[in-house]
Motif scaffolding. Structure first.
Motif, short mmCIF file in Angstrom:
data_model
loop_
_atom_site.label_atom_id
_atom_site.label_comp_id
_atom_site.label_asym_id
_atom_site.label_seq_id
_atom_site.Cartn_x
_atom_site.Cartn_y
_atom_site.Cartn_z
N VAL A 7 12.09 -40.61 -18.93
CA VAL A 7 11.66 -40.89 -17.94
C VAL A 7 11.30 -39.43 -17.10
O VAL A 7 10.54 -39.89 -16.26
CB VAL A 7 12.64 -41.67 -16.87
CG1 VAL A 7 12.34 -41.91 -15.57
CG2 VAL A 7 11.89 -43.22 -17.79
N SER A 50 10.28 -36.33 -15.43
CA SER A 50 9.07 -35.44 -16.47
C SER A 50 9.88 -33.90 -16.36
O SER A 50 10.14 -33.07 -15.41
CB SER A 50 7.78 -35.59 -16.19
OG SER A 50 6.59 -35.00 -16.16
N GLN A 107 0.56 -37.76 -15.15
CA GLN A 107 1.05 -37.53 -16.99
C GLN A 107 0.62 -38.58 -17.68
O GLN A 107 -0.23 -39.16 -18.81
CB GLN A 107 2.67 -37.81 -16.57
CG GLN A 107 3.22 -37.27 -18.06
CD GLN A 107 3.26 -38.39 -19.44
OE1 GLN A 107 2.79 -38.54 -20.15
NE2 GLN A 107 3.51 -39.96 -18.83
N SER A 108 0.90 -40.18 -16.87
CA SER A 108 0.90 -41.14 -17.60
C SER A 108 -1.11 -41.59 -17.73
O SER A 108 -1.11 -42.77 -18.46
CB SER A 108 1.80 -42.51 -16.73
OG SER A 108 1.27 -42.70 -15.86
N GLY A 109 -1.31 -41.53 -16.23
CA GLY A 109 -3.10 -41.87 -16.63
C GLY A 109 -2.85 -43.20 -15.91
O GLY A 109 -4.06 -44.01 -15.92
N GLN A 147 0.61 -29.53 -16.86
CA GLN A 147 -0.06 -29.42 -15.48
C GLN A 147 0.47 -28.46 -15.04
O GLN A 147 -1.16 -28.01 -14.22
CB GLN A 147 -0.03 -31.11 -14.81
CG GLN A 147 -0.06 -31.58 -15.69
CD GLN A 147 1.11 -32.88 -14.27
OE1 GLN A 147 1.91 -32.67 -13.76
NE2 GLN A 147 1.37 -34.73 -14.67
N CYS A 155 1.30 -38.49 -7.83
CA CYS A 155 2.88 -38.87 -7.25
C CYS A 155 4.02 -38.05 -7.74
O CYS A 155 4.26 -37.66 -8.91
CB CYS A 155 2.72 -40.25 -7.68
SG CYS A 155 1.59 -41.58 -6.92
N GLY A 156 5.11 -37.91 -7.19
CA GLY A 156 5.87 -37.51 -7.81
C GLY A 156 5.96 -35.99 -8.37
O GLY A 156 5.87 -35.23 -7.83
N THR A 157 6.68 -35.41 -9.38
CA THR A 157 6.22 -34.56 -10.54
C THR A 157 5.01 -34.18 -10.42
O THR A 157 4.82 -33.15 -10.25
CB THR A 157 6.50 -34.43 -12.00
OG1 THR A 157 8.25 -34.79 -11.49
CG2 THR A 157 6.79 -33.60 -12.59
N SER A 158 3.96 -35.06 -10.21
CA SER A 158 2.34 -34.68 -10.83
C SER A 158 2.00 -34.11 -9.39
O SER A 158 1.23 -33.12 -9.43
CB SER A 158 1.74 -35.55 -10.98
OG SER A 158 1.69 -36.29 -11.81
N VAL A 176 -3.90 -36.37 -10.74
CA VAL A 176 -3.17 -35.77 -11.87
C VAL A 176 -2.07 -37.02 -11.70
O VAL A 176 -1.08 -37.94 -11.32
CB VAL A 176 -2.46 -34.57 -11.11
CG1 VAL A 176 -1.66 -33.29 -12.46
CG2 VAL A 176 -3.29 -34.01 -10.72
N THR A 179 -0.34 -44.58 -13.20
CA THR A 179 -0.08 -44.53 -11.88
C THR A 179 -0.70 -45.58 -10.96
O THR A 179 -2.09 -44.83 -10.83
CB THR A 179 0.63 -43.65 -11.50
OG1 THR A 179 1.51 -42.64 -12.65
CG2 THR A 179 0.97 -43.78 -9.85
N GLU A 209 17.06 -37.71 -9.40
CA GLU A 209 16.19 -38.65 -10.29
C GLU A 209 17.71 -38.41 -11.87
O GLU A 209 18.02 -40.53 -11.97
CB GLU A 209 14.85 -38.74 -10.93
CG GLU A 209 14.20 -37.24 -11.68
CD GLU A 209 13.12 -37.52 -12.19
OE1 GLU A 209 12.67 -38.91 -12.21
OE2 GLU A 209 12.53 -36.38 -12.28
N VAL A 240 4.72 -46.32 -13.80
CA VAL A 240 4.88 -46.82 -11.99
C VAL A 240 4.11 -47.57 -12.32
O VAL A 240 2.77 -47.33 -10.95
CB VAL A 240 5.18 -45.84 -11.09
CG1 VAL A 240 6.02 -46.90 -9.75
CG2 VAL A 240 6.77 -45.41 -11.35
N LEU A 281 13.80 -32.83 -7.77
CA LEU A 281 13.94 -34.26 -7.32
C LEU A 281 14.78 -34.52 -9.57
O LEU A 281 15.07 -35.67 -9.06
CB LEU A 281 12.53 -34.65 -8.18
CG LEU A 281 11.61 -36.00 -8.41
CD1 LEU A 281 12.05 -36.82 -7.70
CD2 LEU A 281 10.24 -35.41 -8.59
N LYS A 282 14.33 -33.52 -10.25
CA LYS A 282 14.59 -32.98 -11.31
C LYS A 282 16.95 -33.42 -11.23
O LYS A 282 17.09 -35.22 -11.64
CB LYS A 282 14.48 -32.52 -11.87
CG LYS A 282 13.37 -31.79 -12.89
CD LYS A 282 12.83 -32.85 -13.79
CE LYS A 282 12.31 -34.29 -12.40
NZ LYS A 282 10.71 -33.91 -13.18
C1 F6R Z 1 9.28 -37.47 -12.08
C2 F6R Z 1 8.31 -38.44 -12.61
C3 F6R Z 1 7.87 -39.25 -11.82
C4 F6R Z 1 6.22 -38.90 -11.11
C5 F6R Z 1 5.50 -40.29 -10.82
C6 F6R Z 1 4.11 -40.05 -11.47
O1 F6R Z 1 10.09 -36.87 -12.70
O2 F6R Z 1 8.55 -38.19 -13.56
O3 F6R Z 1 8.35 -38.96 -10.76
O4 F6R Z 1 5.99 -38.05 -11.95
O5 F6R Z 1 5.95 -41.23 -11.59
O6 F6R Z 1 3.97 -40.27 -12.91
P1 F6R Z 1 2.46 -39.69 -13.06
O7 F6R Z 1 2.37 -38.46 -13.89
O8 F6R Z 1 2.15 -40.82 -14.94
O9 F6R Z 1 1.20 -40.68 -12.05
#
Ligand code: F6R
Length: 607
Positions: free
Chosen positions: A397, A399, A347-349, A406, A299-302, A345, A351, A487, A604, A483-484
């Motif tokens: 918030v 990324s 970041q937070s693991g 990544q 999702c999103g940046t990932s 993919v 989502t 947001e 999220v 996106l950056k």
């Molecule tokens: C944008 C951002 C979000 C996350 C998305 C997925 O700057 O941070 O779009 O990339 O919510 O989050 P992760 O990578 O944690 O699954």
């Protein structure tokens, strides 16, 4: 989303809870609250808005005591308000919750029919009522009462419960929302993630799905929901608490932009093997010969990083790749199974959509590789293999360093696959690997030239919309740049494949629209310059990101930001940084809340 924290020990709980919540505010900041026990009853102090409001309130209404729970909220059920702020207290029971109780409507009706009076619109309050009813029915042990109440609840949750009538323990339960326990000396902690308690302890127990935890100041007992004991060895976290501090920067986001050379270097450590011209991914052990297709879910940046991954893996390893939005993937009965490698993919693991996509893929027989920044988070634990980026805790918030690491992981994975299936010649692997090792210095060069972006942000920041254009692997970077900006500055921006511009967005172009064009040297350069001319002919204002030494582009672009020359495969890692900085400075001039933009949360965990 939401952040939870709990403490039991000999110290005053409130400052520790607030310290933890400060680190968790990235998970939501619609309201905050604590419940702390002393002298026979707990005191709940909570209010709408950011943690600072709660801290101000606590000055007037202190909450002393050595056992307590705290919460920072991202609203799901019930608008942000004082009444909907956690903790929710019913009788002697205080509850905090991260997640969603899916059967809340049925539960509310059932409880109302039994005479319950509600003081909030939240689903969480229902759980407090359920436990209260079990306790009043004669079950005095809090762990048993929580277990009994849990049987009525469906959904995602990390709950922590405190009982005024047994103020020696906290009882917690986890299903699909993150939870860790921190072990201290004569004290113990519960939190949504390690950053919340890292200043107090590094000894961490990671809690798994379907576990019930009872902590006192001297003990931690973990069972499953049937009450069967489970054993867990603590892990020692090596991040320093300093990594989660702002370190003199105005915002975490700016600090994290500046950390990228270090984060990329850390992600490369031990993985580049120049003796064999190969990538060392011992932790992954993929059966490369049997991978017929790779499907990214994110999702999103990932998701944007995954789009770059497609370009890299198809280019270097010649394996077909698809990239799916995790939030769409499982709703169309995807064709996926043995022979597919699904790369999740995150970041937070944590989502929720990505996690659901992983479950779907595993259920259909695919192997799953997780690329994540948070060690032992839910998605890597669910996956067959885990590859960790070593960006360190990302608090802002928006990324930034998680994204560039990544991208580095994508390059490593593509080389790894290409070397194993024979599609990537050794000499090309060697070139890329030695360029990778030089990358941290080149990134430092880019972040050190941030002043130009500050000037451009002041000049173009008043615009009401932006267009970002790129081709090839720069297209996902155009998406990421847009996106950056959206947001954190709340300015509308669109990312577009440069070749698509004339199929629609060209209608937007006039002298008021800044168009940010990614135009590093490479096979797409001439075509991108043609697109630039199309913008110029319509009086659009062009900000070009180009390779140092490019003396032509100044003839068409209004502004040129020069970046160091790197291999095409590494260009996205370099070219995204000026876009991150542009967004940061535009938002900073606008005075928005950069680290905690409105309506967003870092993790999220709702679908
Ligand atoms: C944008 C951002 C979000 C996350 C998305 C997925 O700057 O941070 O779009 O990339 O919510 O989050 P992760 O990578 O944690 O699954």
């Amino acid at each position: 989303m939401c952040g939870i924290v709990g403490y039991v020990g000999a110290r005053q709980a409130t400052p520790l809870l607030i310290g933890g919540l400060r680190k968790l505010e990235y998970r939501g900041y619609d309201s905050a609250g604590v419940s702390v026990w002393s002298n026979g009853a707990s005191r709940v102090v909570r209010c709408r808005g950011k943690l600072q409001n709660l801290e101000d309130k606590l000055l007037k209404e202190p909450a002393p005591g050595t056992i307590g729970i705290g919460h920072t909220r991202w609203a799901t059920h019930g608008r942000p308000s004082d009444e909907n702020a956690h903790p929710h207290k019913v009788g002697a029971i205080s509850v905090i919750h991260n997640g969603i109780i899916e059967n809340h409507l049925a539960l509310r009706q059932e409880l109302a029919a039994a005479g319950a009076k509600f003081s909030s619109e939240t689903d969480t309050e229902l759980f407090a009522h359920l436990i209260d009813r079990v306790v009043r029915s004669g079950v005095k042990d809090l762990t048993t009462a929580v277990r009994t109440a849990l049987a009525k609840v469906h959904g995602a949750y990390a709950f922590v419960v405190m009982d005024d009538d047994d103020p020696t323990k906290l009882v917690a339960a986890k299903n699909a929302s993150p939870m860790v326990i921190g072990l201290g000396d004569g004290e113990n902690f519960i939190a949504s993630d390690v950053t919340a308690i890292l200043a107090e302890t590094r000894k961490i127990l990671f809690i798994e799905e379907g576990e019930l935890i009872t902590i006192t100041k001297d003990s931690v007992a973990i069972t499953d929901f049937e009450g069967r004991p489970k054993q867990r060895e603590p892990k020692i976290i090596t991040w320093s608490a300093m990594q989660a501090e702002k370190g003199g920067f105005k915002h975490f986001m700016l600090k994290e932009i500046h950390e990228q050379p270090r984060a990329v270097a850390d992600t490369l450590v031990g993985r580049v093997d120049l003796e064999r011209d190969d990538v060392n991914l011992d932790e992954v052990k993929l059966d490369v010969a049997n991978i017929k297709r790779i499907i990214f879910v994110a999702c999103g940046t990932s998701y944007h990083a995954s789009l770059v991954g497609e370009f890299l893996i198809e280019g270097l390893a010649r394996i077909p790749v698809e990239v799916e939005l995790a939030s769409e993937f499982r709703y169309r009965d995807p064709i996926v199974g043995p022979g597919d490698l699904v790369v999740a993919v995150s970041q937070s693991g944590e989502t929720a959509d990505t996690m659901a996509a992983v479950r779907e893929a595993k259920g259909k027989g695919a192997k799953v590789l997780a690329i994540s920044n948070v060690v032992e988070s839910s998605i890597p634990r669910l996956a067959d293999y885990a590859f960790y980026t070593h960006a360190g805790p990302e608090i802002g918030v928006a990324s930034t360093k998680a994204f560039t690491t990544q991208l580095v992981s994508m390059v490593l994975l593509a080389i790894y696959l290409g070397r194993r299936n024979g599609k990537l010649p050794q000499a090309r692997a060697r070139e890329l690997l030695s360029e990778l090792l030089q990358l941290p210095n080149k990134l430092k060069d880019v972040v050190d030239h941030g002043a130009q972006l500050q000037v451009l942000a002041r000049r173009y920041g008043p615009a009401t919309g932006f267009l970002f254009l790129g081709r090839g692997a720069q297209y996902p970077i155009a998406l990421e740049g847009a996106l950056k900006l959206k947001e954190i500055s709340y300015i509308h921006a669109e990312g577009y494949a440069a070749g698509e511009m004339k199929h629609g967005p060209i209608a937007l172009i006039d002298e008021h629209l800044p168009v940010v064009v990614l135009a590093p040297r490479g096979p797409n350069y001439e075509k991108v310059v043609s697109n630039l001319s199309e913008v110029k002919a319509r009086q659009g204002k062009i900000l070009a990101i180009a390779t140092r030494g490019d003396t032509d582009i100044g003839g068409v672009a209004d502004e040129v930001v020069l970046i160091p020359d790197v291999a095409i495969e590494l260009q996205p890692i370099v070219s995204v940084i000026p876009l991150q900085m542009l967004s940061y400075y535009v938002a900073d001039f606008k005075g928005t809340d950069i680290d905690q933009p409105r309506n967003l949360a870092k993790s999220v965990t709702v679908e």
